[in-house]
Design a protein around this motif. Structure first.
Motif, PDB file in Angstrom:
ATOM      1  N   TRP A   1      37.472  22.932 -32.625  1.00  0.00           N
ATOM      2  CA  TRP A   1      38.318  22.182 -31.714  1.00  0.00           C
ATOM      3  C   TRP A   1      39.214  21.317 -32.569  1.00  0.00           C
ATOM      4  CZ3 TRP A   1      39.050  22.856 -26.698  1.00  0.00           C
ATOM      5  CH2 TRP A   1      39.808  21.899 -26.024  1.00  0.00           C
TER       6      TRP A   1
ATOM      7  N   VAL B   1      44.581  25.112 -30.023  1.00  0.00           N
ATOM      8  CA  VAL B   1      43.314  25.316 -29.306  1.00  0.00           C
ATOM      9  C   VAL B   1      43.478  26.436 -28.279  1.00  0.00           C
ATOM     10  CG1 VAL B   1      41.721  24.285 -27.660  1.00  0.00           C
ATOM     11  CG2 VAL B   1      42.435  22.985 -29.678  1.00  0.00           C
TER      12      VAL B   1
ATOM     13  N   LYS C   1      41.528  29.888 -28.364  1.00  0.00           N
ATOM     14  CA  LYS C   1      40.692  30.305 -27.221  1.00  0.00           C
ATOM     15  C   LYS C   1      41.094  31.696 -26.740  1.00  0.00           C
ATOM     16  CE  LYS C   1      39.442  27.572 -23.756  1.00  0.00           C
ATOM     17  NZ  LYS C   1      39.654  26.579 -22.686  1.00  0.00           N
TER      18      LYS C   1
ATOM     19  N   MET D   1      32.446  26.291 -29.162  1.00  0.00           N
ATOM     20  CA  MET D   1      33.425  25.372 -29.760  1.00  0.00           C
ATOM     21  C   MET D   1      32.720  24.359 -30.651  1.00  0.00           C
ATOM     22  SD  MET D   1      36.333  25.676 -27.663  1.00  0.00           S
ATOM     23  CE  MET D   1      36.574  26.556 -26.115  1.00  0.00           C
TER      24      MET D   1
ATOM     25  N   TRP E   1      33.506  20.729 -33.043  1.00  0.00           N
ATOM     26  CA  TRP E   1      34.454  19.657 -33.336  1.00  0.00           C
ATOM     27  C   TRP E   1      34.475  19.437 -34.836  1.00  0.00           C
ATOM     28  CZ3 TRP E   1      32.820  20.519 -28.680  1.00  0.00           C
ATOM     29  CH2 TRP E   1      33.633  20.174 -27.618  1.00  0.00           C
TER      30      TRP E   1
ATOM     31  N   HIS F   1      32.916  30.174 -22.414  1.00  0.00           N
ATOM     32  CA  HIS F   1      33.184  29.102 -23.380  1.00  0.00           C
ATOM     33  C   HIS F   1      32.054  28.078 -23.337  1.00  0.00           C
ATOM     34  CE1 HIS F   1      37.070  30.597 -24.524  1.00  0.00           C
ATOM     35  NE2 HIS F   1      37.412  30.714 -23.254  1.00  0.00           N
TER      36      HIS F   1
ATOM     37  N   GLN G   1      29.751  24.874 -25.735  1.00  0.00           N
ATOM     38  CA  GLN G   1      29.850  23.855 -26.778  1.00  0.00           C
ATOM     39  C   GLN G   1      28.449  23.426 -27.185  1.00  0.00           C
ATOM     40  OE1 GLN G   1      31.881  21.030 -24.066  1.00  0.00           O
ATOM     41  NE2 GLN G   1      30.268  19.608 -24.625  1.00  0.00           N
TER      42      GLN G   1
END
Ligand SMILES: [Zn+2]
Length: 345
Positions: free
Chosen positions: A167, A174, A178, A191, A193, A262, A264
């Protein structure tokens, strides 16, 4: 015999490839590696270049970690089966980036003891991995717009089949990344960071403005049948999406969902750690749904009858992304990672 092209002035790696020549070239990067009995020895790292008509340029890599096999198979087969006559653009394909690690079936390079995926952007005067990382960063990444680096979970874990992406602060990047992951179409896209995880292919690509995804498609130190299928389809899908080969991307999933989900890894509570050394018995497979407080597994002490097994719990709700299965673990080892649906845009 073709002229030997010395590459970047500072690189010590040499080769006989012409990156702009039409057609297909399958060859090697020769990385100098002096050894007992071989003063001028080189390690020949496989590379293929496929140049069709004018179009986009991509770098597909496998075998950055030697104990991850699906990418090695998928990238290698792609190099063999592509016909440059029916390709638009340029592909640079490296099926076994850390070749010594690939031949040894190990994560770490047996020559210099390094993790290749912590060596970018590399050093032309450094060790095997550092020299090769520098070549990829200075010679290959500047030629391409997209990088797909195919990984699996290695010997220690198994992953719910997924692409991974960073990310970054630029919303346009982004969205495009994606879209790249959605067209690769693994069951999940996870994802992260933070751009710099410490010298990875993906972070080096991003630093050069190259759209980059990686993947985790397999694990437990064996070849995943489904992982190979997802990897091969994913690379083909990306080429179809970019118009580099004929056809439409197939993004359907075995469970009926229309495309990649998607996800995280939200925070540190997503990680489960071994509190001490022992033999870990996992209770779930990758992809299982779990709740906070639910047992992840037991740590056994077969060498000490007086110690009962220690139960280890998940700390958050979610889907198991990484499931351990290597047996012996050390204090501080990760014995599970949980992912959650991505809540951003
Ligand atoms: Zn890896």
């Amino acid at each position: 015999m073709p002229d030997i092209a010395m590459t970047a002035a500072k690189s010590r790696i040499f080769h006989e490839l012409d990156f702009d020549k039409p057609g297909k070239q399958i060859g090697y990067l020769r990385v100098p590696q002096s050894r007992d009995g071989g003063a001028w020895s080189t390690i020949e790292v496989p590379i293929a270049i496929v140049n069709g008509s004018k179009g986009p340029a991509v770098l597909f890599t496998g075998g950055v970690h030697g104990d991850e096999y699906e990418g090695q198979i998928a990238v290698s087969r792609l190099a063999h089966r592509l016909d440059p006559q029916s390709v638009r653009g340029k592909l640079i394909l490296m099926p076994a980036v850390d070749l010594p690690a690939a031949l040894a079936g190990r994560r770490m390079c047996p020559i210099d003891g390094r993790d290749f995926n912590r060596c970018l952007p590399g050093d032309p005067r450094g060790s095997f991995c550092q020299m090769l990382a520098h070549f990829i960063d200075t010679m290959l990444l500047p030629q391409v717009e997209i990088s797909v680096d195919v990984h699996a979970a290695g010997n220690a874990m198994e992953a719910a089949l997924s692409t991974t992406m960073h990310w970054v602060n630029d919303p346009q990047v982004v969205q495009r990344t994606k879209a790249l992951a959605e067209h690769f179409a693994a069951p999940y896209n996870v994802m992260f960071w933070g751009v710099d995880e410490g010298g990875t292919m993906a972070s080096a690509a991003e630093a050069r403005g190259v759209l980059a995804i990686s993947s985790e498609i397999g694990g437990y130190g064996r070849v995943s049948v489904e992982g190979v299928r997802v990897a091969e389809r994913g690379l083909d899908n990306v080429l179809k999406w970019l118009g580099m080969i004929e056809g439409k991307p197939d993004t359907s999933q075995r469970d009926g969902t229309p495309g990649t989900r998607h996800m995280q890894v939200r925070d540190q509570t997503s990680y489960v750690f071994a509190p001490t050394d022992g033999l870990f018995e996992p209770l779930h497979l990758a992809g299982a749904q779990v709740r906070a407080g639910e047992l992840a597994g037991y740590l056994h002490f077969v060498e000490d009858w007086s110690r009962p097994p220690i139960p280890i719990e998940f700390r958050t709700d979610g889907t198991i992304w990484m499931a351990p299965g290597s047996g012996r673990v050390r204090k501080g080892d990760v014995v599970g990672v949980v992912m959650q649906p991505f809540l951003g845009n």
